[in-house]
Design an enzyme around this catalytic site. Structure first.
Site, PDB file in Angstrom:
ATOM      1  N   MET A  26     -31.944 -41.545  82.186  1.00 38.27           N
ATOM      2  CA  MET A  26     -32.889 -42.023  81.135  1.00 38.27           C
ATOM      3  C   MET A  26     -33.864 -42.648  82.491  1.00 38.27           C
ATOM      4  SD  MET A  26     -31.029 -42.501  77.903  1.00 38.27           S
ATOM      5  CE  MET A  26     -30.222 -44.267  77.793  1.00 38.27           C
ATOM      6  N   GLY A  27     -33.992 -42.154  82.980  1.00 38.89           N
ATOM      7  CA  GLY A  27     -35.305 -42.718  84.166  1.00 38.89           C
ATOM      8  C   GLY A  27     -35.216 -44.157  84.102  1.00 38.89           C
ATOM      9  N   LEU A  29     -35.609 -46.076  86.899  1.00 39.73           N
ATOM     10  CA  LEU A  29     -34.074 -45.616  88.528  1.00 39.73           C
ATOM     11  C   LEU A  29     -34.630 -46.647  88.882  1.00 39.73           C
ATOM     12  CD1 LEU A  29     -36.280 -42.150  88.992  1.00 39.73           C
ATOM     13  CD2 LEU A  29     -33.782 -42.692  87.760  1.00 39.73           C
ATOM     14  N   HIS A  30     -32.905 -46.864  89.773  1.00 39.43           N
ATOM     15  CA  HIS A  30     -32.271 -47.622  90.601  1.00 39.43           C
ATOM     16  C   HIS A  30     -31.297 -46.889  91.740  1.00 39.43           C
ATOM     17  CE1 HIS A  30     -29.004 -47.733  88.079  1.00 39.43           C
ATOM     18  NE2 HIS A  30     -29.339 -47.759  86.975  1.00 39.43           N
ATOM     19  N   HIS A  33     -28.775 -44.799  90.571  1.00 39.24           N
ATOM     20  CA  HIS A  33     -29.305 -43.617  90.242  1.00 39.24           C
ATOM     21  C   HIS A  33     -29.801 -43.222  92.442  1.00 39.24           C
ATOM     22  CE1 HIS A  33     -31.028 -44.747  86.660  1.00 39.24           C
ATOM     23  NE2 HIS A  33     -30.031 -43.593  86.175  1.00 39.24           N
ATOM     24  N   GLN A  57     -28.620 -40.784  71.501  1.00 38.30           N
ATOM     25  CA  GLN A  57     -27.260 -41.618  71.984  1.00 38.30           C
ATOM     26  C   GLN A  57     -27.881 -43.647  71.695  1.00 38.30           C
ATOM     27  OE1 GLN A  57     -27.817 -40.332  75.969  1.00 38.30           O
ATOM     28  NE2 GLN A  57     -27.581 -42.708  76.128  1.00 38.30           N
ATOM     29  N   GLY A 143     -22.722 -41.947  87.123  1.00 39.64           N
ATOM     30  CA  GLY A 143     -21.176 -42.949  88.049  1.00 39.64           C
ATOM     31  C   GLY A 143     -20.701 -43.865  87.589  1.00 39.64           C
ATOM     32  N   GLN A 149     -18.480 -43.097  79.544  1.00 36.57           N
ATOM     33  CA  GLN A 149     -19.185 -41.903  79.558  1.00 36.57           C
ATOM     34  C   GLN A 149     -18.791 -40.861  79.992  1.00 36.57           C
ATOM     35  OE1 GLN A 149     -23.221 -41.756  79.468  1.00 36.57           O
ATOM     36  NE2 GLN A 149     -23.456 -41.483  81.122  1.00 36.57           N
ATOM     37  N   SER A 181     -28.591 -51.357  86.782  1.00 34.30           N
ATOM     38  CA  SER A 181     -28.571 -50.469  85.513  1.00 34.30           C
ATOM     39  C   SER A 181     -29.785 -50.434  85.468  1.00 34.30           C
ATOM     40  CB  SER A 181     -27.584 -51.461  84.126  1.00 34.30           C
ATOM     41  OG  SER A 181     -28.416 -51.258  83.152  1.00 34.30           O
TER      42      SER A 181
HETATM   43  O1  PAF Z   1     -25.652 -42.510  81.724  1.00 34.01           O
HETATM   44  C1  PAF Z   1     -26.742 -41.891  81.326  1.00 34.01           C
HETATM   45  O2  PAF Z   1     -28.007 -41.910  81.299  1.00 34.01           O
HETATM   46  C2  PAF Z   1     -27.072 -41.299  79.940  1.00 34.01           C
HETATM   47  O3  PAF Z   1     -26.367 -42.034  79.445  1.00 34.01           O
HETATM   48  C3  PAF Z   1     -27.217 -39.594  80.813  1.00 34.01           C
HETATM   49  C4  PAF Z   1     -26.340 -38.935  80.962  1.00 34.01           C
HETATM   50  C5  PAF Z   1     -28.289 -39.777  81.111  1.00 34.01           C
HETATM   51  C6  PAF Z   1     -27.312 -38.683  79.040  1.00 34.01           C
HETATM   52  O4  PAF Z   1     -28.419 -39.422  77.562  1.00 34.01           O
END
Ligand code: PAF
Length: 271
Positions: A26-27, A29-30, A33, A57, A143, A149, A181
């Site tokens: 979801m961008g 980034l850290h 990621h 979500q 991760g 999830q 995060s």
């Molecule tokens: O973990 C996330 O960043 C989100 O839940 C994902 C898996 C990209 C789905 O939107």
């Protein structure tokens, strides 16, 4: 790095390649990621990263609006990392078609975060299912910080007999122990200190309860977390990470799962 905003042009490009290693994000980034992307690049397949802040979500519009967005910075970083493809879809690109597979929501989606964020995991599975149908990735890198999830996406993939394989990646932490995060970027210096103290407290607690499970007392722990500066605690629970069931006595496969707030910032982790 080629950037795509539309699934049809993306598909024309990628469906002719040998297979895709996919890192959904979801961008904002850290280091977490970056670590997923580096692992994906080792697969020798082409790496595709997506950036999409998925509205479905989030239960609260305010949480969705406040989610950190750093697209320009992210693009620079991804170019440096030399990924092959970046997909930044619009909401219509993702939600404007009917997927072939229905989402499979395992009953464990009602626990932990599922209990406190109604509809959250339906939203996650909905978007991941659509990404899978668009991209048909061979591998998907996720991760372990978001363990529930990860577990639920794996169950969906198993149940729907999808050919993608989930690659589970270790949680990446800051030097102070706090799990990386995107939400950390919203914390002030003092709040980072609180998160770090909470992390140390829970890590020590885990060591103690491994030796003597009777020391695990949720109410006492919640009180301690509030004293350390948390503003609200959703849960602190022990789960067996293989079958994702709550444990009531010591078990070698357990992790301590927790979710709490510092002001209005919700942090989750498991150790
Ligand atoms: O973990 C996330 O960043 C989100 O839940 C994902 C898996 C990209 C789905 O939107």
């Amino acid at each position: 790095m080629k950037i795509f905003k539309d699934k049809h042009t993306l598909q024309k490009e990628i469906l002719k390649t040998k297979g895709i290693s996919f890192v959904p994000t979801m961008g904002a980034l850290h280091k977490g990621h970056i670590s997923l992307i580096k692992k994906s690049k080792k697969s020798r397949l082409k790496t595709l990263v997506s950036i999409f802040v998925n509205p479905k979500q989030f239960q609260k519009k305010r949480d969705f609006r406040n989610y950190p967005r750093k697209t320009t910075q992210d693009i620079k970083l991804l170019k440096k990392l030399k990924i092959n493809y970046l997909y930044i879809p619009t909401s219509n690109d993702i939600y404007g078609f009917k997927p072939r597979n229905k989402i499979f929501l395992d009953k464990s989606s009602k626990k932990l975060c599922g209990k406190f964020r109604k509809g959250h995991f339906e939203g996650v599975l909905n978007v991941v299912n659509r990404f899978i149908e668009i991209i048909r990735p061979k591998y998907i890198y996720l991760g372990k910080k978001d363990y529930q999830q990860l577990f639920l996406i794996k169950r969906h993939i198993e149940k729907r007999k999808i050919k993608s394989r989930i690659i589970e990646c270790e949680t990446i932490r800051e030097n102070n122990g706090v799990a990386c995060s995107s939400r950390n970027s919203k914390l002030s210096k003092n709040q980072i200190k609180v998160a770090s103290n909470i992390h140390n407290y829970l890590r020590n607690l885990k060591k103690k309860i491994r030796k003597n499970y009777n020391l695990f007392n949720t109410n006492e722990i919640k009180k301690d977390l509030l004293n350390l500066g948390a503003n609200k605690i959703d849960y602190v629970e022990n789960y067996n990470i293989k079958n994702f069931k709550r444990i009531i006595k010591s078990d070698k496969n357990f992790n301590l799962f927790f979710a709490y707030y510092i002001k209005n910032i919700r942090l989750i982790d498991n150790i």
